[in-house]
Scaffold this motif. Sequence first.
Motif, PDB file in Angstrom:
ATOM      1  N   MET A 110     -42.154 -10.664  40.688  1.00  0.00           N
ATOM      2  CA  MET A 110     -41.079 -10.213  39.797  1.00  0.00           C
ATOM      3  C   MET A 110     -41.528  -9.011  38.963  1.00  0.00           C
ATOM      4  O   MET A 110     -40.751  -8.074  38.749  1.00  0.00           O
ATOM      5  N   GLU A 111     -42.766  -9.021  38.508  1.00  0.00           N
ATOM      6  CA  GLU A 111     -43.284  -7.899  37.733  1.00  0.00           C
ATOM      7  C   GLU A 111     -43.361  -6.635  38.580  1.00  0.00           C
ATOM      8  O   GLU A 111     -43.016  -5.543  38.113  1.00  0.00           O
ATOM      9  N   ARG A 112     -43.795  -6.781  39.834  1.00  0.00           N
ATOM     10  CA  ARG A 112     -43.829  -5.619  40.743  1.00  0.00           C
ATOM     11  C   ARG A 112     -42.425  -5.086  40.979  1.00  0.00           C
ATOM     12  O   ARG A 112     -42.197  -3.882  40.997  1.00  0.00           O
ATOM     13  N   GLY A 113     -41.470  -5.992  41.145  1.00  0.00           N
ATOM     14  CA  GLY A 113     -40.083  -5.579  41.341  1.00  0.00           C
ATOM     15  C   GLY A 113     -39.532  -4.854  40.125  1.00  0.00           C
ATOM     16  O   GLY A 113     -38.857  -3.835  40.249  1.00  0.00           O
ATOM     17  N   ALA A 114     -39.847  -5.354  38.932  1.00  0.00           N
ATOM     18  CA  ALA A 114     -39.374  -4.711  37.702  1.00  0.00           C
ATOM     19  C   ALA A 114     -40.010  -3.333  37.542  1.00  0.00           C
ATOM     20  O   ALA A 114     -39.346  -2.373  37.139  1.00  0.00           O
ATOM     21  N   THR A 115     -41.291  -3.209  37.888  1.00  0.00           N
ATOM     22  CA  THR A 115     -41.974  -1.915  37.801  1.00  0.00           C
ATOM     23  C   THR A 115     -41.355  -0.927  38.776  1.00  0.00           C
ATOM     24  O   THR A 115     -41.082   0.227  38.418  1.00  0.00           O
ATOM     25  N   ALA A 116     -41.113  -1.363  40.005  1.00  0.00           N
ATOM     26  CA  ALA A 116     -40.504  -0.488  41.009  1.00  0.00           C
ATOM     27  C   ALA A 116     -39.112  -0.055  40.572  1.00  0.00           C
ATOM     28  O   ALA A 116     -38.723   1.105  40.731  1.00  0.00           O
ATOM     29  N   GLU A 117     -38.340  -0.967  39.992  1.00  0.00           N
ATOM     30  CA  GLU A 117     -36.999  -0.641  39.517  1.00  0.00           C
ATOM     31  C   GLU A 117     -37.055   0.376  38.376  1.00  0.00           C
ATOM     32  O   GLU A 117     -36.267   1.319  38.334  1.00  0.00           O
ATOM     33  N   SER A 118     -38.009   0.206  37.470  1.00  0.00           N
ATOM     34  CA  SER A 118     -38.173   1.154  36.359  1.00  0.00           C
ATOM     35  C   SER A 118     -38.521   2.546  36.872  1.00  0.00           C
ATOM     36  O   SER A 118     -38.034   3.549  36.360  1.00  0.00           O
ATOM     37  N   MET A 119     -39.371   2.596  37.883  1.00  0.00           N
ATOM     38  CA  MET A 119     -39.773   3.886  38.458  1.00  0.00           C
ATOM     39  C   MET A 119     -38.590   4.566  39.125  1.00  0.00           C
ATOM     40  O   MET A 119     -38.416   5.778  39.009  1.00  0.00           O
ATOM     41  N   GLU A 120     -37.756   3.775  39.813  1.00  0.00           N
ATOM     42  CA  GLU A 120     -36.565   4.350  40.455  1.00  0.00           C
ATOM     43  C   GLU A 120     -35.578   4.871  39.420  1.00  0.00           C
ATOM     44  O   GLU A 120     -34.993   5.932  39.579  1.00  0.00           O
ATOM     45  N   THR A 121     -35.408   4.122  38.356  1.00  0.00           N
ATOM     46  CA  THR A 121     -34.503   4.548  37.278  1.00  0.00           C
ATOM     47  C   THR A 121     -35.008   5.830  36.630  1.00  0.00           C
ATOM     48  O   THR A 121     -34.230   6.725  36.294  1.00  0.00           O
ATOM     49  N   ALA A 122     -36.305   5.921  36.439  1.00  0.00           N
ATOM     50  CA  ALA A 122     -36.901   7.106  35.816  1.00  0.00           C
ATOM     51  C   ALA A 122     -36.704   8.354  36.680  1.00  0.00           C
ATOM     52  O   ALA A 122     -36.574   9.461  36.162  1.00  0.00           O
ATOM     53  N   LYS A 123     -36.663   8.192  37.998  1.00  0.00           N
ATOM     54  CA  LYS A 123     -36.465   9.326  38.902  1.00  0.00           C
ATOM     55  C   LYS A 123     -35.056   9.890  38.808  1.00  0.00           C
ATOM     56  O   LYS A 123     -34.810  11.040  39.084  1.00  0.00           O
ATOM     57  N   LEU A 124     -34.106   9.044  38.422  1.00  0.00           N
ATOM     58  CA  LEU A 124     -32.707   9.462  38.358  1.00  0.00           C
ATOM     59  C   LEU A 124     -32.521  10.290  37.153  1.00  0.00           C
ATOM     60  O   LEU A 124     -32.131  11.166  36.741  1.00  0.00           O
TER      61      LEU A 124
END
Length: 124
Positions: A110-124
């Motif tokens: 879940m932590e890896r998923g949250a980190t990946a989601e944060s990184m994707e959001t930051a790219k937008l």
Amino acid sequence: MQYSTWAADGQGVDRHLFGLKKMLAPGEEVPEIYTDKTFGQTNHWELSTSQLSSKFLDGWGYGEVVPDGYGLSYSIGDNYVRWTITSLKRGTKELSHYLAEAATETRQMMERGATAESMETAKL
């Protein structure tokens, strides 16, 4: 899914059959279905689980439902999973170890998923 919903609400066929058996008068002949080996196996709950999640309870538990089984109560909070394991005949350390291992792996996922989601959001 519908049957699972009914069963979770105490409306599964096993509850009806249990109720009918309990209605037998003392000494009344038990219908054949209740003496069937397969029926007996489907009523042997080696692992019985239940959850009660409340910010007002620190811990709780209940006993196993068969002599050679486990009772596993658990509570899920915002940042934790807590459990109590009971057993009359078995050690509980091994089951507790594997539950902790699975919970840790789930948290890491879940932590890896949250980190990946944060990184994707930051790219937008």
